[in-house]
Design an enzyme around this catalytic site. Structure first.
Site, PDB file in Angstrom:
ATOM      1  N   TYR A 192       0.866  -1.180   0.000  1.00  0.00           N
ATOM      2  CA  TYR A 192       0.000   0.000   0.000  1.00  0.00           C
ATOM      3  C   TYR A 192       0.895   1.219   0.000  1.00  0.00           C
ATOM      4  O   TYR A 192       1.841   1.304   0.794  1.00  0.00           O
ATOM      5  CB  TYR A 192      -0.896  -0.006   1.245  1.00  0.00           C
ATOM      6  CG  TYR A 192      -1.753   1.235   1.419  1.00  0.00           C
ATOM      7  CD1 TYR A 192      -1.481   2.162   2.422  1.00  0.00           C
ATOM      8  CD2 TYR A 192      -2.844   1.470   0.590  1.00  0.00           C
ATOM      9  CE1 TYR A 192      -2.272   3.290   2.593  1.00  0.00           C
ATOM     10  CE2 TYR A 192      -3.645   2.600   0.764  1.00  0.00           C
ATOM     11  CZ  TYR A 192      -3.355   3.501   1.767  1.00  0.00           C
ATOM     12  OH  TYR A 192      -4.143   4.615   1.945  1.00  0.00           O
ATOM     13  N   ASP A 224       9.426   2.845  -0.923  1.00  0.00           N
ATOM     14  CA  ASP A 224       8.418   3.538  -0.120  1.00  0.00           C
ATOM     15  C   ASP A 224       8.724   3.240   1.348  1.00  0.00           C
ATOM     16  O   ASP A 224       8.347   2.189   1.862  1.00  0.00           O
ATOM     17  CB  ASP A 224       7.012   3.075  -0.509  1.00  0.00           C
ATOM     18  CG  ASP A 224       5.964   3.779   0.325  1.00  0.00           C
ATOM     19  OD1 ASP A 224       4.753   3.540   0.080  1.00  0.00           O
ATOM     20  OD2 ASP A 224       6.327   4.537   1.241  1.00  0.00           O
ATOM     21  N   LYS A 235       5.186   9.571   8.348  1.00  0.00           N
ATOM     22  CA  LYS A 235       5.042   9.024   9.699  1.00  0.00           C
ATOM     23  C   LYS A 235       6.074   9.558  10.690  1.00  0.00           C
ATOM     24  O   LYS A 235       5.951  10.678  11.168  1.00  0.00           O
ATOM     25  CB  LYS A 235       5.046   7.498   9.605  1.00  0.00           C
ATOM     26  CG  LYS A 235       3.799   6.949   8.856  1.00  0.00           C
ATOM     27  CD  LYS A 235       3.765   5.451   8.835  1.00  0.00           C
ATOM     28  CE  LYS A 235       2.718   4.932   7.882  1.00  0.00           C
ATOM     29  NZ  LYS A 235       1.352   4.982   8.437  1.00  0.00           N
TER      30      LYS A 235
HETATM   31  P1  KE4 Z   1      -0.475   8.559   4.380  1.00  0.00           P
HETATM   32  O1  KE4 Z   1      -1.034   9.214   3.153  1.00  0.00           O
HETATM   33  O2  KE4 Z   1      -1.523   7.730   5.123  1.00  0.00           O
HETATM   34  O3  KE4 Z   1       0.312   9.502   5.285  1.00  0.00           O
HETATM   35  O4  KE4 Z   1       0.655   7.497   3.897  1.00  0.00           O
HETATM   36  C1  KE4 Z   1       0.285   6.508   2.962  1.00  0.00           C
HETATM   37  C2  KE4 Z   1       1.259   5.345   3.058  1.00  0.00           C
HETATM   38  C3  KE4 Z   1       2.255   5.236   2.104  1.00  0.00           C
HETATM   39  N1  KE4 Z   1       3.156   4.235   2.148  1.00  0.00           N
HETATM   40  C4  KE4 Z   1       3.129   3.318   3.144  1.00  0.00           C
HETATM   41  C5  KE4 Z   1       4.158   2.227   3.154  1.00  0.00           C
HETATM   42  C6  KE4 Z   1       2.143   3.391   4.161  1.00  0.00           C
HETATM   43  O5  KE4 Z   1       2.126   2.457   5.145  1.00  0.00           O
HETATM   44  C7  KE4 Z   1       1.189   4.420   4.122  1.00  0.00           C
HETATM   45  C8  KE4 Z   1       0.083   4.551   5.148  1.00  0.00           C
HETATM   46  N2  KE4 Z   1       0.009   3.489   6.104  1.00  0.00           N
HETATM   47  C9  KE4 Z   1      -1.289   3.259   6.683  1.00  0.00           C
HETATM   48  C10 KE4 Z   1      -1.190   2.101   7.700  1.00  0.00           C
HETATM   49  N3  KE4 Z   1      -0.885   0.869   7.106  1.00  0.00           N
HETATM   50  C11 KE4 Z   1      -1.834   4.485   7.325  1.00  0.00           C
HETATM   51  C12 KE4 Z   1      -3.043   4.277   8.197  1.00  0.00           C
HETATM   52  C13 KE4 Z   1      -4.261   4.870   7.588  1.00  0.00           C
HETATM   53  O6  KE4 Z   1      -4.464   4.729   6.354  1.00  0.00           O
HETATM   54  O7  KE4 Z   1      -5.036   5.453   8.362  1.00  0.00           O
END
Ligand code: KE4
Length: 435
Positions: A149, A244, A272
């Site tokens: 993801y 990523d 994060k």
């Molecule tokens: P954000 O747009 O949520 O800040 O980041 C997206 C993203 C991109 N790449 C990786 C490897 C990620 O894990 C994420 C977001 N992770 C999720 C949890 N698995 C965020 C939690 C959520 O969507 O509320």
């Protein structure tokens, strides 16, 4: 004395009202308990490794805001940096020294990054990195891996992990076919299919984007053969390799997974931990690639609050904490101890599990088979995971609310927290065995 955090009436009231105002009652689907059922506790405050909900229940927190809280909630140094930044204002829409100060730290800590652009989320970071790679190469094709993801980017919302996988919509409605027509999805850890894909498409591939340790199908670890071949193939075909590291950056090492594995990508996305809980994402990499980005180059990307000085101050405090305290030996010790607790608890209860862990990032899969990709992760018993999750939640332990997510341990979890988690885990496993 056993902990009972099963009474959550105020959260239930708030959740009912929120659901009338906000889709699903949440501002991000991952929080909605869709995969495990029940009502998500509404949190009143966080302190170090702990969360307290609006009903006064206290939890040992293994989500840490889905990764950012490497040093737990409300670390004094991070709070002080935010308070200090607020003394001069919240946002100017003009350059500030704070942005350069954080960029200096990122460039010095992340091996692949010679230049970096701050944005406001991991999604913005990956969306922008893909555009820059396409602008730099003049090509359109991208490869992603099933179960990974990378945020809710149209071109990457196909066979996506995290909430998309949890809620059973790995390829979302609303994404037009054209947006994913250039996206090739391969199985993670399948070196032969990777070679075949490059043999056929290599000269059309702008980028490969990968989680160098996956968190979003649960924790899945690349083989060194797979990662090494990926690096070699991208180099050979002039394809931009994007790690990523939104989740793994500053989590697995100061320089992320690329430092841990000794594999340097061409670009890296971050988020994060970089924001220490404030909205920050970033993308960076080789200077020749990053000089394509507007206004230095012609690939357009912009953001009103990008480089926000309050968020920059929080990120700087975080990275300076990492540099001054180097928490990774402690994180490994805590991660190893927690893994042992889970293995012992499951074994004594007679529940087969498969555990994947890198440092302070781990997942307990409800399966007796190894988990190395989306197909094997998907064989996990998600109903059993949901029951185990609630068994722990009712005993004051707050895990990610999906089989397809990773747990995060902070540097401020204590040995006692780990033991208490093991006790709760065994009780929850025994409930499964008795069901
Ligand atoms: P954000 O747009 O949520 O800040 O980041 C997206 C993203 C991109 N790449 C990786 C490897 C990620 O894990 C994420 C977001 N992770 C999720 C949890 N698995 C965020 C939690 C959520 O969507 O509320």
């Amino acid at each position: 004395m056993s902990v009972d955090t099963s009474v959550r009436a105020e959260s239930e009231r708030l959740f009912r009202r929120a659901a009338e105002l906000i889709p699903g009652g949440v501002n991000s689907p991952a929080r909605a308990f869709g995969a495990v059922g029940g009502t998500p506790p509404f949190m009143r405050r966080g302190d170090a490794a702990y969360l307290t909900d609006v009903d006064g229940n206290r939890f040992i927190d293994y989500i840490g805001s889905w990764g950012p809280h490497l040093f737990g909630h409300r670390h004094p140094a991070i709070l002080q940096s935010i308070e200090g930044a607020l003394e001069i204002g919240t946002s100017f829409g003009a350059p500030t020294a704070a942005e350069g100060a954080l960029a200096e730290l990122v460039v010095s800590m992340v091996p692949s990054i010679e230049m970096v652009r701050m944005v406001n989320s991991g999604t913005e970071a990956t969306m922008s990195a893909i555009r820059v790679a396409r602008g730099f190469t003049g090509r359109s094709g991208i490869i992603k891996f099933a179960g990974c993801y990378h945020g809710h980017v149209d071109s990457l919302l196909v066979a996506a992990g995290s909430g998309a996988l949890t809620l059973g919509c790995p390829s979302s409605p609303g994404v037009p076919a054209g947006a994913t027509a250039d996206t090739l999805v391969l199985p993670y850890n399948d070196t032969e299919q990777l070679r075949q894909a490059f043999a056929v498409n290599g000269d059309q591939l702008a980028a490969v984007i990968i989680e160098p340790v996956v968190g979003n199908m649960g924790c899945v670890i690349p083989t060194s053969e797979f990662l090494g071949e990926l690096r070699r193939l991208c180099h050979h075909h002039g394809t931009v390799l994007i790690f990523d590291e939104v989740m793994t950056g500053f989590r697995l090492a100061a320089g992320g997974a690329q430092e841990l594995f000794g594999v340097t990508p061409d670009m890296t996305t971050l988020g994060k931990i970089l924001g220490a809980g404030m909205p920050v994402g970033a993308y960076g990499g080789r200077a020749d690639i990053m000089k394509c980005v507007s206004p230095a180059g012609r690939v357009y990307q912009a953001g009103t609050l990008s480089g926000n000085p309050v968020a920059m101050a929080a990120g700087r405090a975080m990275l300076e904490l990492i540099r001054s305290s180097s928490p990774y030996a402690r994180l490994e010790q805590l991660g190893s101890a927690l893994e042992s607790q889970f293995r012992g608890a499951a074994g004594r209860a007679g529940i087969p599990v498969s555990i994947n862990r890198v440092g302070s990032m781990l997942t307990v899969f409800m399966t007796d088979q190894p988990v190395t990709d989306l197909a094997s992760a998907s064989r996990s018993d998600t109903a059993r995971f949901a029951a185990w999750f609630h068994g722990l939640l009712n005993r004051g332990v707050y895990l990610p609310c999906s089989q397809f997510e990773a747990m995060f341990i902070s540097a401020v979890h204590t040995d006692e927290d780990i033991v208490a988690t093991g006790v709760a885990a065994e009780a929850a496993f025994r409930e499964l065995a008795a069901a």
